[in-house]
Scaffold this active site. Structure first.
Site, PDB file in Angstrom:
ATOM      1  N   TYR A 126       0.843  -1.196   0.000  1.00 61.56           N
ATOM      2  CA  TYR A 126       0.000   0.000   0.000  1.00 61.56           C
ATOM      3  C   TYR A 126       0.880   1.249   0.000  1.00 61.56           C
ATOM      4  O   TYR A 126       0.567   2.244  -0.664  1.00 61.56           O
ATOM      5  CB  TYR A 126      -0.939   0.004   1.208  1.00 61.56           C
ATOM      6  CG  TYR A 126      -1.980  -1.091   1.147  1.00 61.56           C
ATOM      7  CD1 TYR A 126      -3.147  -0.937   0.408  1.00 61.56           C
ATOM      8  CD2 TYR A 126      -1.792  -2.287   1.838  1.00 61.56           C
ATOM      9  CE1 TYR A 126      -4.099  -1.944   0.345  1.00 61.56           C
ATOM     10  CE2 TYR A 126      -2.740  -3.302   1.784  1.00 61.56           C
ATOM     11  CZ  TYR A 126      -3.888  -3.122   1.036  1.00 61.56           C
ATOM     12  OH  TYR A 126      -4.819  -4.129   0.972  1.00 61.56           O
ATOM     13  N   ASN A 149     -12.764  -0.048  -5.198  1.00 63.38           N
ATOM     14  CA  ASN A 149     -12.579  -0.472  -6.585  1.00 63.38           C
ATOM     15  C   ASN A 149     -13.787  -1.277  -7.067  1.00 63.38           C
ATOM     16  O   ASN A 149     -14.065  -2.341  -6.541  1.00 63.38           O
ATOM     17  CB  ASN A 149     -11.299  -1.316  -6.678  1.00 63.38           C
ATOM     18  CG  ASN A 149     -11.115  -1.988  -8.020  1.00 63.38           C
ATOM     19  OD1 ASN A 149     -11.723  -1.619  -9.016  1.00 63.38           O
ATOM     20  ND2 ASN A 149     -10.265  -3.001  -8.027  1.00 63.38           N
ATOM     21  N   CYS A 157      -6.739  -4.953  -7.599  1.00 69.65           N
ATOM     22  CA  CYS A 157      -6.430  -4.499  -6.243  1.00 69.65           C
ATOM     23  C   CYS A 157      -5.945  -5.648  -5.355  1.00 69.65           C
ATOM     24  O   CYS A 157      -5.325  -5.409  -4.321  1.00 69.65           O
ATOM     25  CB  CYS A 157      -7.630  -3.799  -5.622  1.00 69.65           C
ATOM     26  SG  CYS A 157      -9.138  -4.764  -5.597  1.00 69.65           S
ATOM     27  N   HIS A 158      -6.172  -6.888  -5.782  1.00 74.14           N
ATOM     28  CA  HIS A 158      -5.694  -8.038  -5.010  1.00 74.14           C
ATOM     29  C   HIS A 158      -4.168  -8.122  -5.015  1.00 74.14           C
ATOM     30  O   HIS A 158      -3.588  -8.811  -4.182  1.00 74.14           O
ATOM     31  CB  HIS A 158      -6.299  -9.349  -5.546  1.00 74.14           C
ATOM     32  CG  HIS A 158      -5.939  -9.661  -6.959  1.00 74.14           C
ATOM     33  ND1 HIS A 158      -6.626  -9.107  -8.034  1.00 74.14           N
ATOM     34  CD2 HIS A 158      -4.978 -10.446  -7.480  1.00 74.14           C
ATOM     35  CE1 HIS A 158      -6.088  -9.568  -9.155  1.00 74.14           C
ATOM     36  NE2 HIS A 158      -5.083 -10.376  -8.842  1.00 74.14           N
ATOM     37  N   GLU A 184      -1.891 -16.594  -9.658  1.00 74.79           N
ATOM     38  CA  GLU A 184      -0.810 -15.843 -10.274  1.00 74.79           C
ATOM     39  C   GLU A 184       0.576 -16.283  -9.787  1.00 74.79           C
ATOM     40  O   GLU A 184       1.593 -15.703 -10.148  1.00 74.79           O
ATOM     41  CB  GLU A 184      -1.013 -14.341 -10.032  1.00 74.79           C
ATOM     42  CG  GLU A 184      -2.283 -13.832 -10.691  1.00 74.79           C
ATOM     43  CD  GLU A 184      -2.477 -12.338 -10.546  1.00 74.79           C
ATOM     44  OE1 GLU A 184      -1.524 -11.627 -10.153  1.00 74.79           O
ATOM     45  OE2 GLU A 184      -3.595 -11.859 -10.836  1.00 74.79           O
TER      46      GLU A 184
END
Length: 190
Positions: A126, A149, A157-158, A184
């Site tokens: 962040y 979001n 945003c993850h 991912e």
């Protein structure tokens, strides 16, 4: 507004597209549905109605299997589902979909654009995101914008985690953030 829901693995998403005869349709929301919820319970419906001045209009729900490619907004939803499915199957890393971020404040829009620059399989803190948007001490404001979001997964945003390497929060639920990061290949502290 046209709404559909899509089952992606064991998760459900609500997708909403604009219907405007004067311009091309855009996605206005793609968000997680909690178990047992329907898209009607989305806390953003009233905001969307106000923002798009839908006084005499309402949201039209069309089941995923009833969407038509002949209607532009419905074709957009079909394409969004196809791209999300490919992402969940490991065949896609980025999204190429028109989105309307105008519901957010100028700062939120700036954060959402910066989120789109975070690459598949990468995470940032962040604090790093706050620096990227020119507000180095604004990590709480960035976290708040992240939480607002309206485009889960598509605006990733993850991929933002706490400075200590732990997950931090996620509006869709930490189980979903864990699932997306695992897709991912991202490891994080527990």
């Amino acid at each position: 507004m046209i709404v559909t829901t899509a089952a992606l693995g064991s998760h459900q998403l609500a997708l909403i597209a604009s219907v405007d005869n004067h311009s091309s349709p855009k996605l206005v929301e793609v968000n997680w549905l909690q178990v047992g919820d329907s898209w009607h319970r989305s806390k953003s419906i009233s905001k969307l109605k106000k923002h798009y001045q839908l006084v005499d209009q309402d949201f039209t729900f069309i089941a995923e299997n009833s969407l038509s490619r002949k209607e532009p907004a419905q074709a957009l939803l079909i394409e969004a589902i196809a791209q999300l499915t490919a992402y969940f199957e490991g065949e896609r890393q980025t999204f190429d979909l028109p989105i309307d971020i105008s519901l957010g404040t100028a700062f939120q829009q700036q954060v959402w654009r910066a989120l789109q620059e975070i690459k598949h399989g990468e995470t940032i803190s962040y604090a790093t995101l706050a620096k990227r948007v020119g507000n180095p001490n604004g990590y709480r404001a960035v976290a708040n914008a992240n939480g607002k979001n309206p485009f889960s997964i598509i605006v990733p945003c993850h991929r933002v985690i706490a400075s200590d390497g732990k997950l931090g929060g996620y509006t869709g639920g930490l189980d979903k953030k864990e699932h997306l990061l695992a897709l991912e290949g991202v490891t994080y502290k527990t």
